[in-house]
Write a protein that holds these residues in place. Structure first.
Motif, short mmCIF file in Angstrom:
data_model
loop_
_atom_site.label_atom_id
_atom_site.label_comp_id
_atom_site.label_asym_id
_atom_site.label_seq_id
_atom_site.Cartn_x
_atom_site.Cartn_y
_atom_site.Cartn_z
N ARG A 18 -6.76 46.92 21.62
CA ARG A 18 -7.84 46.64 22.58
C ARG A 18 -7.86 45.15 22.88
O ARG A 18 -7.50 44.34 22.02
N SER A 19 -8.34 44.82 24.07
CA SER A 19 -8.44 43.40 24.41
C SER A 19 -9.41 42.75 23.42
O SER A 19 -10.38 43.37 22.98
N ASN A 20 -9.08 41.55 23.00
CA ASN A 20 -9.90 40.79 22.06
C ASN A 20 -9.77 41.21 20.60
O ASN A 20 -10.49 40.71 19.74
N VAL A 21 -8.86 42.15 20.32
CA VAL A 21 -8.73 42.62 18.93
C VAL A 21 -8.13 41.54 18.03
O VAL A 21 -8.29 41.56 16.81
N GLY A 22 -7.42 40.59 18.67
CA GLY A 22 -6.74 39.55 17.88
C GLY A 22 -5.22 39.71 17.94
O GLY A 22 -4.51 39.20 17.07
N LYS A 23 -4.73 40.36 18.99
CA LYS A 23 -3.28 40.62 19.11
C LYS A 23 -2.50 39.32 19.28
O LYS A 23 -1.49 39.13 18.63
N SER A 24 -3.00 38.44 20.15
CA SER A 24 -2.28 37.18 20.37
C SER A 24 -2.26 36.35 19.09
O SER A 24 -1.22 35.79 18.72
N SER A 25 -3.40 36.30 18.42
CA SER A 25 -3.46 35.52 17.17
C SER A 25 -2.52 36.11 16.13
O SER A 25 -1.87 35.37 15.39
N ALA A 26 -2.43 37.43 16.09
CA ALA A 26 -1.55 38.08 15.11
C ALA A 26 -0.08 37.78 15.43
O ALA A 26 0.69 37.43 14.53
N PRO A 64 -5.12 46.70 10.59
CA PRO A 64 -6.55 46.36 10.67
C PRO A 64 -6.63 44.84 10.53
O PRO A 64 -6.18 44.28 9.53
N THR A 65 -7.17 44.17 11.54
CA THR A 65 -7.14 42.72 11.52
C THR A 65 -8.54 42.11 11.39
O THR A 65 -9.52 42.85 11.34
N LYS A 66 -8.58 40.79 11.26
CA LYS A 66 -9.81 40.03 10.99
C LYS A 66 -10.39 40.39 9.61
O LYS A 66 -11.60 40.40 9.40
N SER A 88 -4.87 39.39 8.41
CA SER A 88 -5.77 38.37 9.01
C SER A 88 -4.91 37.26 9.60
O SER A 88 -4.09 36.67 8.89
N ALA A 89 -5.13 37.00 10.88
CA ALA A 89 -4.43 35.88 11.51
C ALA A 89 -5.01 34.56 11.00
O ALA A 89 -4.35 33.54 11.03
N GLN A 90 -6.24 34.63 10.53
CA GLN A 90 -6.89 33.40 10.08
C GLN A 90 -6.34 32.91 8.74
O GLN A 90 -5.95 31.77 8.62
N ASP A 91 -6.30 33.82 7.74
CA ASP A 91 -5.82 33.35 6.43
C ASP A 91 -4.39 33.80 6.12
O ASP A 91 -3.84 33.45 5.08
P1 GDP Z 1 -6.38 39.33 21.99
O1 GDP Z 1 -7.21 39.38 23.23
O2 GDP Z 1 -6.24 40.66 21.35
O3 GDP Z 1 -5.06 38.65 22.18
O4 GDP Z 1 -7.23 38.48 20.93
P2 GDP Z 1 -7.15 36.95 20.47
O5 GDP Z 1 -5.97 36.73 19.58
O6 GDP Z 1 -7.29 36.05 21.66
O7 GDP Z 1 -8.45 36.86 19.54
C1 GDP Z 1 -9.74 37.14 20.03
C2 GDP Z 1 -10.77 36.38 19.19
O8 GDP Z 1 -10.73 36.80 17.83
C3 GDP Z 1 -10.50 34.86 19.16
O9 GDP Z 1 -11.74 34.20 19.16
C4 GDP Z 1 -9.78 34.65 17.82
O10 GDP Z 1 -9.97 33.36 17.29
C5 GDP Z 1 -10.44 35.70 16.95
N1 GDP Z 1 -9.52 36.19 15.90
C6 GDP Z 1 -8.29 36.73 16.07
N2 GDP Z 1 -7.74 37.09 14.90
C7 GDP Z 1 -8.63 36.75 13.93
C8 GDP Z 1 -8.65 36.87 12.50
O11 GDP Z 1 -7.72 37.38 11.84
N3 GDP Z 1 -9.77 36.43 11.86
C9 GDP Z 1 -10.83 35.88 12.52
N4 GDP Z 1 -11.89 35.50 11.81
N5 GDP Z 1 -10.86 35.76 13.87
C10 GDP Z 1 -9.77 36.18 14.58
#
Ligand code: GDP
Length: 204
Positions: free
Chosen positions: A37-45, A147-149, A180-183
């Motif tokens: 889904r959009s905003n799930v954290g795909k780009s960060s992952a 499962p992310t975040k 987790s993309a964060q840690d």
């Molecule tokens: P995309 O739209 O799926 O590509 O999502 P993004 O990678 O842009 O992430 C959407 C929001 O979630 C951003 O504000 C990121 O900083 C946050 N985010 C993404 N991955 C993580 C994570 O593993 N942990 C935390 N705490 N925030 C995350």
């Protein structure tokens, strides 16, 4: 790959191959697709997995968010960043186009070795994610759910949420890696899985 102009992003490790609204060209390298889904954290992952901040920025530029964005990784495999789904305000036409793009991609992509479906650990299992997983299963393509975040939950909350996701989506332990993309948790396990997929060792 001769007709494709590669744009190098991080030394020679990563190259952008292009954005495709239909029929991405055949590249003859093992391909791994990323969906969610959009905003799930795909780009960060994707960035975290590649240890680069460049790939996802490219996919997020205007005009590319509804396309399949292809990246070559170390001349060894291709990452396909699929358009994020579940935008609330998207018109019906766009939703239909997205379905056609993804269904066509999953059923026809000969070098596709794995689909990685990201889900937000804080949200209840969602129908759109279940649909995506069902399509991947139907196409008999190996699946990995991330499962992310995970950093946002306590240990106990995390354990219970992950087991719910496994149960709801019918996933084996191997098919579901808390991330987790964060840690950075989950990254080594994800690479183990990607390497096995690239080697053709996973079954759909
Ligand atoms: P995309 O739209 O799926 O590509 O999502 P993004 O990678 O842009 O992430 C959407 C929001 O979630 C951003 O504000 C990121 O900083 C946050 N985010 C993404 N991955 C993580 C994570 O593993 N942990 C935390 N705490 N925030 C995350």
């Amino acid at each position: 790959m001769s007709q494709i102009k590669k744009k190098l992003l991080a030394g020679s490790r990563l190259a952008f191959l292009g954005s495709y609204m239909e029929n991405p060209p055949r590249l003859r390298l093992p391909e791994i697709a990323f969906a969610g889904r959009s905003n799930v954290g795909k780009s960060s992952a994707i960035n975290r997995i590649l240890d680069s901040t460049k790939a996802a920025r490219v996919s997020k530029t205007p005009g590319r968010t509804q396309a399949i964005n292809l990246f070559e990784v170390e001349e060894r495999c291709v990452f396909a960043d699929l358009p994020g789904y579940g935008f609330a305000k998207v018109p019906e036409e766009v939703k239909k186009g997205w379905h056609a793009l993804i269904e066509g991609y999953l059923s026809e992509r000969e070098d596709l070795r794995l689909v990685v479906v990201l889900v937000d650990i804080r949200r209840k299992p969602q129908q759109l994610d279940a649909d995506m997983i069902w399509w991947v299963r139907q196409a008999r393509i190996p699946l990995l759910c991330l499962p992310t975040k995970m950093d946002k939950l306590t240990r106990n909350q995390a354990m219970s949420a992950v087991s719910k996701i496994r149960k709801n989506f019918g996933l084996s332990n191997e098919e579901c890696i808390p991330f987790s993309a964060q840690d950075g948790r989950g990254v080594p396990e994800v690479w183990d899985c990607l390497n096995r997929a690239i080697a053709g060792e996973l079954e759909g």
